[in-house]
Every structure is written in C-alpha cells, then in structure tokens.
Motif scaffolding. Structure first.
Motif, PDB file in Angstrom:
ATOM      1  N   ASP A 223       0.699  -1.123   0.033  1.00  0.00           N
ATOM      2  CA  ASP A 223      -0.086  -0.039   0.021  1.00  0.00           C
ATOM      3  C   ASP A 223       0.948   1.397  -0.162  1.00  0.00           C
ATOM      4  N   LYS A 228       3.308  -1.604   3.927  1.00  0.00           N
ATOM      5  CA  LYS A 228       3.440  -2.504   4.519  1.00  0.00           C
ATOM      6  C   LYS A 228       2.159  -3.679   3.862  1.00  0.00           C
ATOM      7  N   TYR A 229       1.064  -3.052   3.750  1.00  0.00           N
ATOM      8  CA  TYR A 229      -0.020  -4.100   3.254  1.00  0.00           C
ATOM      9  C   TYR A 229       0.034  -4.346   2.050  1.00  0.00           C
ATOM     10  N   GLU A 231      -1.200  -5.490  -1.561  1.00  0.00           N
ATOM     11  CA  GLU A 231      -2.403  -5.014  -2.501  1.00  0.00           C
ATOM     12  C   GLU A 231      -2.388  -5.801  -3.641  1.00  0.00           C
ATOM     13  N   PRO A 249      -6.171  -9.777  -0.277  1.00  0.00           N
ATOM     14  CA  PRO A 249      -6.414  -8.484   0.226  1.00  0.00           C
ATOM     15  C   PRO A 249      -7.999  -7.687   0.085  1.00  0.00           C
ATOM     16  N   ALA A 279      -7.424  -7.076   5.257  1.00  0.00           N
ATOM     17  CA  ALA A 279      -5.988  -6.236   5.458  1.00  0.00           C
ATOM     18  C   ALA A 279      -5.014  -7.242   5.604  1.00  0.00           C
ATOM     19  N   SER A 281      -0.675  -7.832   5.810  1.00  0.00           N
ATOM     20  CA  SER A 281       0.732  -7.130   5.742  1.00  0.00           C
ATOM     21  C   SER A 281       1.424  -8.177   5.299  1.00  0.00           C
TER      22      SER A 281
END
Length: 358
Positions: A223, A228-229, A231, A249, A279, A281
């Motif tokens: 992201d 850290k997330y 996508e 995600p 979400a 990570s």
C-alpha cells in the motif's frame, strides 16, 4: 434487443498463424469494432470494420492527460466447436465503473455485449483450439478531442480488438517468482487504482523493469500509505493459503476488482473453503512462512487465469512457498475455472456465455 451494427468485411484477410506460441498480444484478427462519442450527440455509429490504424490529432487529450480505460476478457472454442465467453457482463460493468472514475461517458452495456458477440462471431475462425490458447478481447476507450485545456474530453472512441493468445507467462501454470516492491508506489485509495486505466500500468513499469533484471516475473505491490499492506501483483490479484483458510487483500479503493478474483472467491465458498478478504501485511506473510502456516500463494487475472507463486523476495530474503511447486489448491482452482471456460466441467454459476452460431 439487437443493435444495428454495420459490418464491413475485409477484402484482404490476414494469414492466420500456424501455431500460437507467440508473445501475448502480438497477433491480431481481421476486424475490430468502433463507436464514436460527441458531446450533444452521445455514442453513435457502431460498426465492425477491417482491422486498421486509426488517425488522431496530435492534440488528442488521450496523449496529454491519459483519459483512457480498457478491459480484457477471452473467448474459447470448446471440443464440440461451441464458442464461450467467460463472464463478459462483469467486464462490461467494470468498464463503466472505470469510465465514471475517468470522467468518460458511460456506454450502453447491452450495446457493448452485442458488439462483443458480433465481432467474435465475425472473426470466429481465428479462435485457436490448442490447449492453453484463446481469443483475447480488448475493449478500450480513448479521449480524442484535440484541445490542450485540462478538462474531460468532449469526444471519444470506443474500440474492441481481438488477439490470438497462448499462456500469458512463459512459466504457464508453473510457479512464478515475485519481487516485493519496497520503494515505488502504484496507487493509493482515492486515486485510480481501482479503475482499469493505462496510468496504473505505466506507474508500474519502472518497478517491473527492475524486478525483471533481478530475475523475477512480477512485482508485489504494498500500500502507498503504510508501505506494509499487500495490494496486488502487477497484472493480478493475489491469494495466500494460511493453514486451512485462504486470505486475499480486501478491496480498499486502490485494488482492482478482478473478475477472476471474484470467481475464485465464489469457487472457494462453493467448496466450503474458508476465505477472508481483509488487510494483509507483508509481516504477517513473512511470519506465516517462518511458522509453516503459508503453504500456497497464487495470482489471478484474465490473462494468466491462475499463476502459482513459488517464491517471494522481501528485504533480501527468499521466501520459497510450497517447495516452489504448484500447490494442490492452486491446481484445483485453475482446473475448475479453465474447465468452465472450455465447457469441459459443470458451470454451477452460469459464468460461461455461449455465442449463437446461427
């Protein structure tokens, strides 16, 4: 309802390729569909014409402000010579969502569907029959008004072209290697990451070039805010098997709502396999790998269908997934979707749309 689409057949048909191992999107059929838009008149003059170059003014807004959207879907030839398209209505609906985000006038979805069907039928002899091949369909819209002022165009062209394709990746259904991008950002919520527009792909080219030089097939994007997330992967949505559940995600405004992604989620639910949209990570993935919880990962998309992920690189660490082989679930999902597309397995969802040959 049948729309009055005029048809001009080519007088100089191309030679069809003798095999279909050429690079993705390099061989095009004999015809294409065109539709024009002018403010005050709306969309008009639907027509199928011989495949040809188009003429645009150098000031056309598509060149300067990137006002353009596109879609990608496929047509398949079954063993009993039927022609199937896979969930074309979903692509048409998403095309209009992209249009809305880019301030492009929406299209009549029934007209687009009729255009898809008629164009594929005109060029049906181009649909390949070899395993792993299909007819790729590319609808797209470009802004054509020759004005340099920054404002939505008052003129557009909508076109559909067709291309004979094999596997998107040279690896085919074999696992691909993915580089987790730590530096560049593709999209953020509130931007155009959830629209299928050219700028999203242009924004990823630099990172893709660097990943390719390092020997990786694709880039896994994080992201743009927290970095850290997870996508999506370049041209694909992404799924991870963590223990007995599958996680992908959640759609957050910067991730494309993939047709194949949606299909995989429905399949997993149909099979009573727990699937979560949330979400996720990169730290959770690293920890799941270290603990042995991460057993499979795969990307999903129209072009590739399913691409198993054999390894990820994150901060100079190689995360080999499932010993680098194609996982059981990845193969099961691939077989189910391609089976529906080719009409060889039951379609409990009504996803395959058959084109009438008479």
């Amino acid at each position: 309802m049948t729309y009055p689409i005029s048809v001009e057949l080519t007088t100089n048909p191309k030679e069809k390729p003798s095999h279909h191992k050429q690079a993705f999107g390099t061989v095009f059929t004999d015809h294409m569909f065109m539709l024009d838009y002018d403010a005050g008149q709306g969309w008009h003059d639907p027509r199928i014409v011989p495949y040809q170059p188009i003429e645009l003014d150098p000031a056309a807004k598509v060149f300067h402000y990137g006002q353009t959207v596109f879609e990608g879907l496929k047509a398949y030839l079954t063993e009993d010579q039927r022609i199937l398209m896979f969930r074309p209505n979903k692509n048409i609906q998403r095309l209009n969502l992209s249009n809305q985000r880019l301030s492009i006038p929406t299209l009549d979805e029934e007209l687009v569907m009729e255009a898809l069907k008629q164009l594929v039928l005109v060029d049906r002899e181009w649909i390949p029959s070899e395993p792993g091949t299909s007819l790729y369909i590319r609808p797209f819209v470009i802004a054509t008004e020759p004005v340099l002022g920054v404002a939505p165009s008052l003129q557009y062209k909508f076109m559909i072209i067709l291309s004979v394709v094999g596997s998107y990746y040279a690896e085919g259904i074999n696992p691909v290697s993915i580089y987790v991008e730590p530096k560049y950002v593709r999209a953020v919520a509130g931007g155009v990451g959830n629209a299928k527009t050219a700028g999203n792909y242009a924004a990823g080219l630099k990172a893709q070039d660097e990943a390719t030089l390092k020997g990786y097939s694709q880039v896994l994007w994080l992201d743009g805010v927290h970095r850290k997330y997870i996508e999506e992967v370049g041209s694909m949505n992404v799924f991870f098997k963590l223990g007995d559940k599958v996680v992908t995600p959640a759609l957050n405004g910067s991730i494309l709502d993939g047709v194949t992604r949606n299909s995989v989620i429905q399949l997993l639910q149909h099979w009573n396999i727990p699937v979560e949209e949330r979400a996720l990570s990169i730290d959770e993935i690293v920890e799941a790998h270290r603990s042995g919880l991460l057993t499979e990962a795969f990307g999903t998309g129209t072009a590739a269908v399913i691409s198993p992920i054999g390894s990820l690189e994150w901060q100079d660490e190689q995360l080999v997934i499932g010993e680098g082989t194609t996982g059981e679930l990845s193969k099961r999902v691939y077989d189910a979707i391609t089976g529906i597309q080719l009409g060889t397995v039951e379609d409990p969802f009504g996803w395959a749309v058959e084109l009438p040959l008479s």
